[in-house]
Design an enzyme around this catalytic site. Structure first.
Site, PDB file in Angstrom:
ATOM      1  N   SER A   7     -18.398 -64.014  18.195  1.00  0.00           N
ATOM      2  CA  SER A   7     -18.798 -62.927  19.094  1.00  0.00           C
ATOM      3  C   SER A   7     -17.551 -62.236  19.615  1.00  0.00           C
ATOM      4  O   SER A   7     -16.748 -62.828  20.357  1.00  0.00           O
ATOM      5  CB  SER A   7     -19.607 -63.491  20.258  1.00  0.00           C
ATOM      6  OG  SER A   7     -19.626 -62.537  21.296  1.00  0.00           O
ATOM      7  N   HIS A  32     -20.412 -60.863  15.220  1.00  0.00           N
ATOM      8  CA  HIS A  32     -21.478 -60.666  16.202  1.00  0.00           C
ATOM      9  C   HIS A  32     -21.007 -59.685  17.279  1.00  0.00           C
ATOM     10  O   HIS A  32     -19.983 -59.904  17.926  1.00  0.00           O
ATOM     11  CB  HIS A  32     -21.812 -62.034  16.814  1.00  0.00           C
ATOM     12  CG  HIS A  32     -22.958 -62.031  17.762  1.00  0.00           C
ATOM     13  ND1 HIS A  32     -24.272 -62.129  17.354  1.00  0.00           N
ATOM     14  CD2 HIS A  32     -22.998 -61.950  19.122  1.00  0.00           C
ATOM     15  CE1 HIS A  32     -25.069 -62.123  18.418  1.00  0.00           C
ATOM     16  NE2 HIS A  32     -24.317 -62.006  19.501  1.00  0.00           N
ATOM     17  N   ASP A  34     -22.011 -57.683  20.753  1.00  0.00           N
ATOM     18  CA  ASP A  34     -22.936 -57.731  21.889  1.00  0.00           C
ATOM     19  C   ASP A  34     -23.015 -56.389  22.595  1.00  0.00           C
ATOM     20  O   ASP A  34     -22.042 -55.939  23.205  1.00  0.00           O
ATOM     21  CB  ASP A  34     -22.475 -58.817  22.873  1.00  0.00           C
ATOM     22  CG  ASP A  34     -22.718 -60.200  22.304  1.00  0.00           C
ATOM     23  OD1 ASP A  34     -23.880 -60.517  22.030  1.00  0.00           O
ATOM     24  OD2 ASP A  34     -21.732 -60.943  22.110  1.00  0.00           O
ATOM     25  N   MET A  36     -24.576 -54.313  25.555  1.00  0.00           N
ATOM     26  CA  MET A  36     -25.225 -54.504  26.870  1.00  0.00           C
ATOM     27  C   MET A  36     -25.235 -53.181  27.632  1.00  0.00           C
ATOM     28  O   MET A  36     -24.246 -52.452  27.609  1.00  0.00           O
ATOM     29  CB  MET A  36     -24.451 -55.542  27.675  1.00  0.00           C
ATOM     30  CG  MET A  36     -24.259 -56.855  26.946  1.00  0.00           C
ATOM     31  SD  MET A  36     -23.466 -58.060  28.002  1.00  0.00           S
ATOM     32  CE  MET A  36     -23.175 -59.390  26.834  1.00  0.00           C
ATOM     33  N   HIS A  65     -26.296 -57.366  18.264  1.00  0.00           N
ATOM     34  CA  HIS A  65     -27.215 -58.008  19.212  1.00  0.00           C
ATOM     35  C   HIS A  65     -27.461 -57.046  20.376  1.00  0.00           C
ATOM     36  O   HIS A  65     -26.592 -56.868  21.231  1.00  0.00           O
ATOM     37  CB  HIS A  65     -26.563 -59.327  19.681  1.00  0.00           C
ATOM     38  CG  HIS A  65     -27.355 -60.076  20.691  1.00  0.00           C
ATOM     39  ND1 HIS A  65     -26.838 -61.132  21.419  1.00  0.00           N
ATOM     40  CD2 HIS A  65     -28.645 -59.926  21.111  1.00  0.00           C
ATOM     41  CE1 HIS A  65     -27.774 -61.599  22.228  1.00  0.00           C
ATOM     42  NE2 HIS A  65     -28.865 -60.884  22.074  1.00  0.00           N
ATOM     43  N   MET A  67     -28.802 -56.038  23.739  1.00  0.00           N
ATOM     44  CA  MET A  67     -29.324 -56.496  25.027  1.00  0.00           C
ATOM     45  C   MET A  67     -29.507 -55.247  25.874  1.00  0.00           C
ATOM     46  O   MET A  67     -28.792 -55.021  26.849  1.00  0.00           O
ATOM     47  CB  MET A  67     -28.348 -57.493  25.658  1.00  0.00           C
ATOM     48  CG  MET A  67     -28.378 -58.852  24.976  1.00  0.00           C
ATOM     49  SD  MET A  67     -26.901 -59.808  25.309  1.00  0.00           S
ATOM     50  CE  MET A  67     -25.838 -59.123  24.054  1.00  0.00           C
ATOM     51  N   MET A 136     -31.643 -67.721  22.540  1.00  0.00           N
ATOM     52  CA  MET A 136     -30.506 -67.647  23.463  1.00  0.00           C
ATOM     53  C   MET A 136     -30.328 -69.000  24.154  1.00  0.00           C
ATOM     54  O   MET A 136     -31.278 -69.542  24.712  1.00  0.00           O
ATOM     55  CB  MET A 136     -30.730 -66.552  24.514  1.00  0.00           C
ATOM     56  CG  MET A 136     -30.667 -65.123  23.984  1.00  0.00           C
ATOM     57  SD  MET A 136     -29.101 -64.706  23.169  1.00  0.00           S
ATOM     58  CE  MET A 136     -27.913 -64.947  24.499  1.00  0.00           C
ATOM     59  N   GLY A 141     -25.721 -61.816  28.950  1.00  0.00           N
ATOM     60  CA  GLY A 141     -24.977 -60.941  29.862  1.00  0.00           C
ATOM     61  C   GLY A 141     -23.474 -61.189  29.848  1.00  0.00           C
ATOM     62  O   GLY A 141     -22.701 -60.263  30.019  1.00  0.00           O
ATOM     63  N   PHE A 142     -23.093 -62.435  29.640  1.00  0.00           N
ATOM     64  CA  PHE A 142     -21.670 -62.769  29.724  1.00  0.00           C
ATOM     65  C   PHE A 142     -21.286 -63.840  28.710  1.00  0.00           C
ATOM     66  O   PHE A 142     -22.109 -64.693  28.377  1.00  0.00           O
ATOM     67  CB  PHE A 142     -21.332 -63.283  31.138  1.00  0.00           C
ATOM     68  CG  PHE A 142     -21.690 -62.302  32.205  1.00  0.00           C
ATOM     69  CD1 PHE A 142     -20.822 -61.267  32.553  1.00  0.00           C
ATOM     70  CD2 PHE A 142     -22.924 -62.366  32.839  1.00  0.00           C
ATOM     71  CE1 PHE A 142     -21.182 -60.324  33.521  1.00  0.00           C
ATOM     72  CE2 PHE A 142     -23.297 -61.429  33.807  1.00  0.00           C
ATOM     73  CZ  PHE A 142     -22.418 -60.411  34.148  1.00  0.00           C
ATOM     74  N   ASP A 174     -27.038 -68.583  20.377  1.00  0.00           N
ATOM     75  CA  ASP A 174     -25.984 -67.755  20.974  1.00  0.00           C
ATOM     76  C   ASP A 174     -25.825 -68.134  22.441  1.00  0.00           C
ATOM     77  O   ASP A 174     -26.771 -68.010  23.220  1.00  0.00           O
ATOM     78  CB  ASP A 174     -26.414 -66.285  20.826  1.00  0.00           C
ATOM     79  CG  ASP A 174     -25.392 -65.301  21.353  1.00  0.00           C
ATOM     80  OD1 ASP A 174     -24.276 -65.715  21.704  1.00  0.00           O
ATOM     81  OD2 ASP A 174     -25.727 -64.090  21.392  1.00  0.00           O
ATOM     82  N   GLY A 175     -24.615 -68.580  22.793  1.00  0.00           N
ATOM     83  CA  GLY A 175     -24.310 -68.883  24.190  1.00  0.00           C
ATOM     84  C   GLY A 175     -23.888 -70.325  24.384  1.00  0.00           C
ATOM     85  O   GLY A 175     -24.652 -71.244  24.117  1.00  0.00           O
TER      86      GLY A 175
HETATM   87  C1  DX5 Z   1     -24.165 -63.531  25.759  1.00  0.00           C
HETATM   88  C2  DX5 Z   1     -23.838 -62.945  24.411  1.00  0.00           C
HETATM   89  C3  DX5 Z   1     -23.072 -63.885  23.558  1.00  0.00           C
HETATM   90  C4  DX5 Z   1     -21.759 -64.322  24.135  1.00  0.00           C
HETATM   91  C5  DX5 Z   1     -21.443 -65.687  23.592  1.00  0.00           C
HETATM   92  O1  DX5 Z   1     -24.939 -62.668  26.466  1.00  0.00           O
HETATM   93  O2  DX5 Z   1     -25.012 -62.587  23.713  1.00  0.00           O
HETATM   94  O3  DX5 Z   1     -22.943 -63.430  22.230  1.00  0.00           O
HETATM   95  O4  DX5 Z   1     -20.715 -63.453  23.878  1.00  0.00           O
HETATM   96  O5  DX5 Z   1     -20.276 -66.122  24.170  1.00  0.00           O
HETATM   97  P1  DX5 Z   1     -19.950 -67.665  24.374  1.00  0.00           P
HETATM   98  O6  DX5 Z   1     -19.910 -68.287  23.004  1.00  0.00           O
HETATM   99  O7  DX5 Z   1     -18.601 -67.642  25.038  1.00  0.00           O
HETATM  100  O8  DX5 Z   1     -21.020 -68.234  25.225  1.00  0.00           O
HETATM  101 ZN    ZN Z   2     -24.865 -62.223  21.522  1.00  0.00          ZN
END
Ligand code: DX5
Ligand code: ZN
Length: 214
Positions: A7, A32, A34, A36, A65, A67, A136, A141-142, A174-175
């Site tokens: 990611s 990947h 993200d 947001m 992805h 969000m 998830m 979000g982070f 993911d996460g």
């Molecule tokens: C979270 C994202 C993830 C995130 C994963 O909202 O969708 O893709 O970047 O990061 P790590 O592996 O650090 O949890």
């Molecule tokens: Zn993601």
């Protein structure tokens, strides 16, 4: 066969091309990205313009992805920017079947993400249409959050259903994925692992990627 999707959210964006080349050399399967919007999740990242720039830096498939609220309005522009996989969040889709059909009409792979508190049964009616089911393992979000262990039973449930119905849908997680949690999710049935901090905050990307895979 396990697939690894770094990611980029955790990568050094001042040197994004270098970061991409570094993970490419380790033999990863997807990148990947993200997206947001500050509404569906309490954070804002980037849009189609940056996806396009990233696409120009790599031959790796882009796993986008979303969000975001109202994903239908942005499907076409992410496809045009180079998305190979487009994943929407079930909680943001009022008419999921329509959204999935729209994504498929562009001939890209389609995924659907479930937040940790969303039950697997929500996605059952549409699972056969999905290339990828993203479970998830943190609240989106982070990057850098702690893995939520209660999702493991949902992974097993999804795996069982996919096997029983002989579907081709892959389970992605993911996460909070690192070599320790990777072991648990693989055992439960996940085959595509997204990892941000575990890779990009480490000293040796290839070593972590190898550890995630084995
Ligand atoms: C979270 C994202 C993830 C995130 C994963 O909202 O969708 O893709 O970047 O990061 P790590 O592996 O650090 O949890
Ligand atoms: Zn993601």
């Amino acid at each position: 066969m396990i697939k690894i999707a770094p990611s980029l959210l955790s990568a050094d964006f001042r040197n994004i091309e270098k970061e991409i080349k570094k993970v490419e050399k380790c033999g990863v399967d997807l990148l990947h990205l993200d997206i947001m919007d500050g509404h569906f999740v309490p954070n804002i990242t980037f849009g189609p313009m940056i996806v396009k720039a990233i696409n120009e830096c790599t031959k790796l498939p882009l796993d986008v992805h979303l969000m975001i609220e109202n994903p239908d309005s942005y499907v076409e522009s992410f496809v045009k920017s180079g998305a190979d996989y487009l994943t929407v969040s079930i909680e943001a889709c009022r008419h999921l079947h329509r959204t999935i059909s729209l994504i498929k009409s562009f001939n890209v792979k389609v995924g659907c993400a479930l937040n940790p508190a969303t039950s697997f049964c929500m996605v059952k009616p549409i699972l056969k249409d999905l290339d990828l089911l993203l479970l998830m393992t943190v609240n989106p979000g982070f990057g850098g959050q702690k893995f939520i262990e209660s999702v493991l039973s949902k992974i097993s449930q999804a795996k069982k259903f996919i096997e029983e119905h002989k579907l081709k849908t892959k389970i992605q997680v993911d996460g909070g994925i690192n070599p320790q949690t990777a072991r648990l999710v693989k055992k439960a049935g996940a085959t595509i692992l997204v990892a941000g901090d575990a890779i990009f905050k480490s000293k040796n990307y290839c070593k972590v990627i190898q550890d995630l895979r084995k």
